[in-house]
Design an enzyme around this catalytic site. Structure first.
Site, PDB file in Angstrom:
ATOM      1  N   ALA A  34      33.153  42.139  54.428  1.00 38.70           N
ATOM      2  CA  ALA A  34      33.453  43.373  55.167  1.00 38.70           C
ATOM      3  C   ALA A  34      32.825  44.607  54.517  1.00 38.70           C
ATOM      4  CB  ALA A  34      34.972  43.558  55.257  1.00 38.70           C
ATOM      5  N   LEU A  35      32.264  44.431  53.334  1.00 37.89           N
ATOM      6  CA  LEU A  35      31.706  45.567  52.573  1.00 37.89           C
ATOM      7  C   LEU A  35      32.728  46.697  52.438  1.00 37.89           C
ATOM      8  CD1 LEU A  35      27.982  45.695  53.808  1.00 37.89           C
ATOM      9  CD2 LEU A  35      28.931  44.576  51.782  1.00 37.89           C
ATOM     10  N   ALA A  82      36.913  36.462  49.430  1.00 33.75           N
ATOM     11  CA  ALA A  82      37.247  37.784  49.974  1.00 33.75           C
ATOM     12  C   ALA A  82      38.707  38.124  49.709  1.00 33.75           C
ATOM     13  CB  ALA A  82      36.977  37.822  51.477  1.00 33.75           C
ATOM     14  N   ALA A  83      38.931  39.304  49.172  1.00 33.67           N
ATOM     15  CA  ALA A  83      40.302  39.732  48.869  1.00 33.67           C
ATOM     16  C   ALA A  83      40.281  41.190  48.424  1.00 33.67           C
ATOM     17  CB  ALA A  83      40.885  38.871  47.741  1.00 33.67           C
ATOM     18  N   TYR A 150      49.643  42.279  44.503  1.00 30.84           N
ATOM     19  CA  TYR A 150      48.400  41.495  44.479  1.00 30.84           C
ATOM     20  C   TYR A 150      48.690  40.025  44.183  1.00 30.84           C
ATOM     21  CZ  TYR A 150      44.254  39.274  42.538  1.00 30.84           C
ATOM     22  OH  TYR A 150      43.250  38.374  42.264  1.00 30.84           O
ATOM     23  N   SER A 151      49.398  39.768  43.083  1.00 27.32           N
ATOM     24  CA  SER A 151      49.589  38.360  42.705  1.00 27.32           C
ATOM     25  C   SER A 151      50.474  37.630  43.708  1.00 27.32           C
ATOM     26  CB  SER A 151      50.144  38.235  41.281  1.00 27.32           C
ATOM     27  OG  SER A 151      51.289  39.017  41.097  1.00 27.32           O
ATOM     28  N   LYS A 154      48.251  36.608  46.545  1.00 29.49           N
ATOM     29  CA  LYS A 154      47.405  35.461  46.205  1.00 29.49           C
ATOM     30  C   LYS A 154      48.232  34.170  46.186  1.00 29.49           C
ATOM     31  CE  LYS A 154      43.561  35.574  45.216  1.00 29.49           C
ATOM     32  NZ  LYS A 154      42.320  35.520  46.063  1.00 29.49           N
ATOM     33  N   LYS A 189      38.113  48.136  37.094  1.00 27.06           N
ATOM     34  CA  LYS A 189      38.767  47.129  36.260  1.00 27.06           C
ATOM     35  C   LYS A 189      38.544  47.476  34.788  1.00 27.06           C
ATOM     36  CE  LYS A 189      39.681  44.899  40.125  1.00 27.06           C
ATOM     37  NZ  LYS A 189      38.668  44.236  40.860  1.00 27.06           N
ATOM     38  N   ASN A 249      44.552  43.886  24.934  1.00 29.03           N
ATOM     39  CA  ASN A 249      43.738  44.953  25.526  1.00 29.03           C
ATOM     40  C   ASN A 249      43.239  45.945  24.484  1.00 29.03           C
ATOM     41  OD1 ASN A 249      43.990  43.911  28.084  1.00 29.03           O
ATOM     42  ND2 ASN A 249      45.827  45.096  28.558  1.00 29.03           N
TER      43      ASN A 249
HETATM   44  P1  NAD Z   1      35.835  42.242  44.268  1.00 28.84           P
HETATM   45  O1  NAD Z   1      36.891  43.237  44.562  1.00 28.84           O
HETATM   46  O2  NAD Z   1      34.710  42.594  43.357  1.00 28.84           O
HETATM   47  O3  NAD Z   1      35.181  41.755  45.642  1.00 28.84           O
HETATM   48  C1  NAD Z   1      35.948  41.436  46.772  1.00 28.84           C
HETATM   49  C2  NAD Z   1      34.980  41.253  47.924  1.00 28.84           C
HETATM   50  O4  NAD Z   1      35.729  40.888  49.087  1.00 28.84           O
HETATM   51  C3  NAD Z   1      34.206  42.521  48.276  1.00 28.84           C
HETATM   52  O5  NAD Z   1      32.854  42.218  48.487  1.00 28.84           O
HETATM   53  C4  NAD Z   1      34.874  43.014  49.546  1.00 28.84           C
HETATM   54  O6  NAD Z   1      33.997  43.729  50.387  1.00 28.84           O
HETATM   55  C5  NAD Z   1      35.303  41.696  50.170  1.00 28.84           C
HETATM   56  N1  NAD Z   1      36.437  41.839  51.084  1.00 28.84           N
HETATM   57  C6  NAD Z   1      37.646  42.429  50.823  1.00 28.84           C
HETATM   58  N2  NAD Z   1      38.424  42.356  51.918  1.00 28.84           N
HETATM   59  C7  NAD Z   1      37.710  41.702  52.870  1.00 28.84           C
HETATM   60  C8  NAD Z   1      37.978  41.309  54.191  1.00 28.84           C
HETATM   61  N3  NAD Z   1      39.159  41.607  54.781  1.00 28.84           N
HETATM   62  N4  NAD Z   1      37.034  40.640  54.870  1.00 28.84           N
HETATM   63  C9  NAD Z   1      35.841  40.346  54.297  1.00 28.84           C
HETATM   64  N5  NAD Z   1      35.521  40.710  53.051  1.00 28.84           N
HETATM   65  C10 NAD Z   1      36.449  41.377  52.338  1.00 28.84           C
HETATM   66  O7  NAD Z   1      36.600  40.955  43.773  1.00 28.84           O
HETATM   67  P2  NAD Z   1      36.263  39.876  42.654  1.00 28.84           P
HETATM   68  O8  NAD Z   1      36.735  40.377  41.361  1.00 28.84           O
HETATM   69  O9  NAD Z   1      34.872  39.420  42.811  1.00 28.84           O
HETATM   70  O10 NAD Z   1      37.251  38.702  43.097  1.00 28.84           O
HETATM   71  C11 NAD Z   1      36.828  37.699  44.018  1.00 28.84           C
HETATM   72  C12 NAD Z   1      37.942  36.685  44.188  1.00 28.84           C
HETATM   73  O11 NAD Z   1      38.277  36.113  42.931  1.00 28.84           O
HETATM   74  C13 NAD Z   1      39.231  37.265  44.742  1.00 28.84           C
HETATM   75  O12 NAD Z   1      39.792  36.338  45.622  1.00 28.84           O
HETATM   76  C14 NAD Z   1      40.111  37.446  43.515  1.00 28.84           C
HETATM   77  O13 NAD Z   1      41.467  37.383  43.867  1.00 28.84           O
HETATM   78  C15 NAD Z   1      39.673  36.264  42.689  1.00 28.84           C
HETATM   79  N6  NAD Z   1      39.819  36.395  41.236  1.00 28.84           N
HETATM   80  C16 NAD Z   1      39.277  37.472  40.579  1.00 28.84           C
HETATM   81  C17 NAD Z   1      39.340  37.517  39.190  1.00 28.84           C
HETATM   82  C18 NAD Z   1      38.722  38.658  38.409  1.00 28.84           C
HETATM   83  O14 NAD Z   1      38.903  38.722  37.189  1.00 28.84           O
HETATM   84  N7  NAD Z   1      37.985  39.583  39.026  1.00 28.84           N
HETATM   85  C19 NAD Z   1      39.958  36.488  38.478  1.00 28.84           C
HETATM   86  C20 NAD Z   1      40.513  35.416  39.195  1.00 28.84           C
HETATM   87  C21 NAD Z   1      40.415  35.382  40.559  1.00 28.84           C
HETATM   88  O1  DAU Z   2      43.896  37.452  35.744  1.00 32.90           O
HETATM   89  C1  DAU Z   2      43.008  37.444  36.821  1.00 32.90           C
HETATM   90  C2  DAU Z   2      43.039  38.798  37.477  1.00 32.90           C
HETATM   91  O2  DAU Z   2      42.361  39.678  36.594  1.00 32.90           O
HETATM   92  C3  DAU Z   2      42.405  38.822  38.851  1.00 32.90           C
HETATM   93  O3  DAU Z   2      43.127  38.000  39.715  1.00 32.90           O
HETATM   94  C4  DAU Z   2      42.372  40.260  39.383  1.00 32.90           C
HETATM   95  O4  DAU Z   2      41.698  40.316  40.628  1.00 32.90           O
HETATM   96  C5  DAU Z   2      41.644  41.122  38.391  1.00 32.90           C
HETATM   97  O5  DAU Z   2      41.641  42.473  38.816  1.00 32.90           O
HETATM   98  C6  DAU Z   2      42.275  41.008  37.014  1.00 32.90           C
HETATM   99  O6  DAU Z   2      43.592  41.617  36.984  1.00 32.90           O
HETATM  100  P1  DAU Z   2      44.119  42.475  35.728  1.00 32.90           P
HETATM  101  O7  DAU Z   2      45.168  43.380  36.186  1.00 32.90           O
HETATM  102  O8  DAU Z   2      44.415  41.579  34.577  1.00 32.90           O
HETATM  103  O9  DAU Z   2      42.750  43.255  35.369  1.00 32.90           O
HETATM  104  P2  DAU Z   2      42.446  44.775  35.021  1.00 32.90           P
HETATM  105  O10 DAU Z   2      41.017  44.813  34.614  1.00 32.90           O
HETATM  106  O11 DAU Z   2      42.908  45.705  36.076  1.00 32.90           O
HETATM  107  O12 DAU Z   2      43.350  45.012  33.733  1.00 32.90           O
HETATM  108  C7  DAU Z   2      43.174  44.224  32.572  1.00 32.90           C
HETATM  109  C8  DAU Z   2      44.230  44.661  31.564  1.00 32.90           C
HETATM  110  O13 DAU Z   2      43.925  46.008  31.127  1.00 32.90           O
HETATM  111  C9  DAU Z   2      45.632  44.720  32.135  1.00 32.90           C
HETATM  112  O14 DAU Z   2      46.555  44.332  31.131  1.00 32.90           O
HETATM  113  C10 DAU Z   2      45.821  46.188  32.482  1.00 32.90           C
HETATM  114  C11 DAU Z   2      45.005  46.901  31.428  1.00 32.90           C
HETATM  115  N1  DAU Z   2      44.393  48.184  31.844  1.00 32.90           N
HETATM  116  C12 DAU Z   2      43.701  48.213  33.012  1.00 32.90           C
HETATM  117  C13 DAU Z   2      43.101  49.371  33.435  1.00 32.90           C
HETATM  118  C14 DAU Z   2      42.343  49.412  34.743  1.00 32.90           C
HETATM  119  C15 DAU Z   2      44.501  49.291  31.036  1.00 32.90           C
HETATM  120  O15 DAU Z   2      45.123  49.254  29.957  1.00 32.90           O
HETATM  121  N2  DAU Z   2      43.924  50.443  31.464  1.00 32.90           N
HETATM  122  C16 DAU Z   2      43.231  50.549  32.632  1.00 32.90           C
HETATM  123  O16 DAU Z   2      42.726  51.654  32.966  1.00 32.90           O
END
Ligand code: NAD
Ligand code: DAU
Length: 338
Positions: A34-35, A82-83, A150-151, A154, A189, A249
């Site tokens: 969906a960008l 996508a999420a 969020y969690s 999921k 993040k 962290n």
């Molecule tokens: P991201 O936020 O970087 O990307 C999400 C993508 O999904 C984007 O390109 C966005 O445009 C697209 N999107 C969102 N809503 C949509 C919709 N309704 N229809 C179509 N596209 C849509 O996310 P990410 O960090 O790459 O995470 C990808 C997947 O991995 C997610 O399902 C997330 O829950 C899971 N995940 C992420 C992490 C992490 O550390 N980032 C860890 C474990 C699991």
């Molecule tokens: O564990 C997997 C998850 O990791 C994914 O499912 C999520 O999509 C992804 O966003 C990520 O979630 P977290 O909440 O763990 O990630 P985040 O990078 O937001 O935060 C990492 C840790 O750092 C968490 O303990 C919160 C802390 N934090 C985060 C931010 C953004 C800070 O202390 N300061 C900040 O500004």
């Protein structure tokens, strides 16, 4: 498995996964995204012109558009990345997360069922288990105790995937990844936020006492884990993907500052995240038994990640100047006043 729909393929992990798959296999890869603010076509620039790759703009909640995409491209496999993925945004605005992550996953499953797709893979997260006290680790059979919108979304999505497996006999698999770091990570993040702030000598906001623990894995290791589950995973099963090494962290922030040669005085303790999970920790034996291994230590992963942000300001600077500014102000102004 020949023609794969990668939803969310313009995001962080999805785009890395697309590059991984195009480099390794000859499957047709159709990105459906969906960008949103997090989805960026520039993440996929290296795939443009590859005859095995196509991009479709679309919302996973739009079931007619999903059906049309699957039919037009004769898709046989859906991998759902996508999420809405940011925990802090899910706390500020839970409706968007519930809609995309639950309704969207359902729409994809329903199309897969209706058209008899042989394969569906759901990208999930270690956050479904909730926070885990030391020295415990989460195994795939453990109960879910998600604590953020969020969690919880999921976890809800996973339950629907599993229901489609047991009820309709669909070949579904699930992977539960820990925190990814690496190229194309949106700077909301922690790791890319801390890195890009530090590069600009802006304070690094540490939530609460900074003693929370995460298992930070390099994104390509996660992509390889998903690849292994796709090719060797058993129907109806879930697989943890992570290094099984956790970092606090505050230690992660110190390492980023050291890598950049910046002073630790850039660290600013701010108000904690509501319901902040203290620790995630995975047992990854099930995936390792299929032949997968994590190739990067935390230090190697962090070093590569920080170097990528040093080398690619043209990627992150425009992001930090756009919609991001409003978000940052809303998210951090209130935290910093505490
Ligand atoms: P991201 O936020 O970087 O990307 C999400 C993508 O999904 C984007 O390109 C966005 O445009 C697209 N999107 C969102 N809503 C949509 C919709 N309704 N229809 C179509 N596209 C849509 O996310 P990410 O960090 O790459 O995470 C990808 C997947 O991995 C997610 O399902 C997330 O829950 C899971 N995940 C992420 C992490 C992490 O550390 N980032 C860890 C474990 C699991
Ligand atoms: O564990 C997997 C998850 O990791 C994914 O499912 C999520 O999509 C992804 O966003 C990520 O979630 P977290 O909440 O763990 O990630 P985040 O990078 O937001 O935060 C990492 C840790 O750092 C968490 O303990 C919160 C802390 N934090 C985060 C931010 C953004 C800070 O202390 N300061 C900040 O500004």
């Amino acid at each position: 498995m020949q023609r794969i729909l990668v939803t969310g393929g313009a995001g962080f992990i999805g785009s890395n996964f697309v590059h991984h798959m195009l480099a390794r296999y000859s499957y047709d890869i159709v990105v459906y995204d969906a960008l949103t603010y997090a989805g960026r076509l520039e993440n996929l620039a290296a795939a443009e012109g590859n005859p095995k790759y196509a991009f479709l703009k679309g919302d996973i909640c739009d079931i007619d558009a999903v059906r049309s995409a699957v039919k037009t491209h004769k898709i046989d496999t859906i991998i759902n990345f996508a999420a809405e993925t940011h925990v802090d945004r899910s706390i500020m605005q839970p409706d968007a997360v519930i809609k995309a992550n639950i309704n969207g996953t359902w729409a994809l499953l329903e199309v897969a069922r209706e058209l008899g797709l042989p394969r569906f893979h759901q990208i999930s997260t270690d956050e479904v288990y909730g926070q885990i006290p030391e020295p415990l680790r989460s195994s795939e059979g453990d109960p879910f105790e998600p604590r953020s919108p969020y969690s919880a979304s999921k976890a809800g999505a996973e339950h629907i995937v599993y229901a489609y497996h047991t009820t309709y006999g669909m070949y579904t698999t699930i992977s539960r990844g820990s925190n990814n770091i690496g190229p194309f990570h949106y700077p909301e993040k922690a790791v890319p936020l801390f890195t890009t702030n530090a590069l600009d000598n802006i304070p690094i906001p540490i939530y609460g006492d900074g003693m929370q623990m995460r298992d930070y894995q390099y994104v390509t290791d996660h992509c390889e884990g998903i690849d292994v589950v796709l090719h060797k995973g058993v129907a109806g099963e879930a697989y943890n993907v992570g290094t099984s090494v956790e970092t606090r962290n505050i230690d992660m922030a110190h390492k980023i500052l050291d890598l950049l040669g910046k002073p630790h005085s850039l660290i600013e303790y701010v108000k904690d995240r509501a319901g902040h999970d203290r620790r995630y920790a995975l047992n990854t034996d099930k995936l390792r038994a299929l032949g997968w291994t994590s190739r990067h230590t935390f230090d190697q992963a962090l070093e590569k990640t920080v170097q990528w942000y040093i080398d690619n300001p043209s990627w992150w600077r425009p992001i930090k100047n756009g919609e991001y500014r409003d978000y940052y102000y809303k998210q951090y102004a209130e935290r910093q006043s505490k």
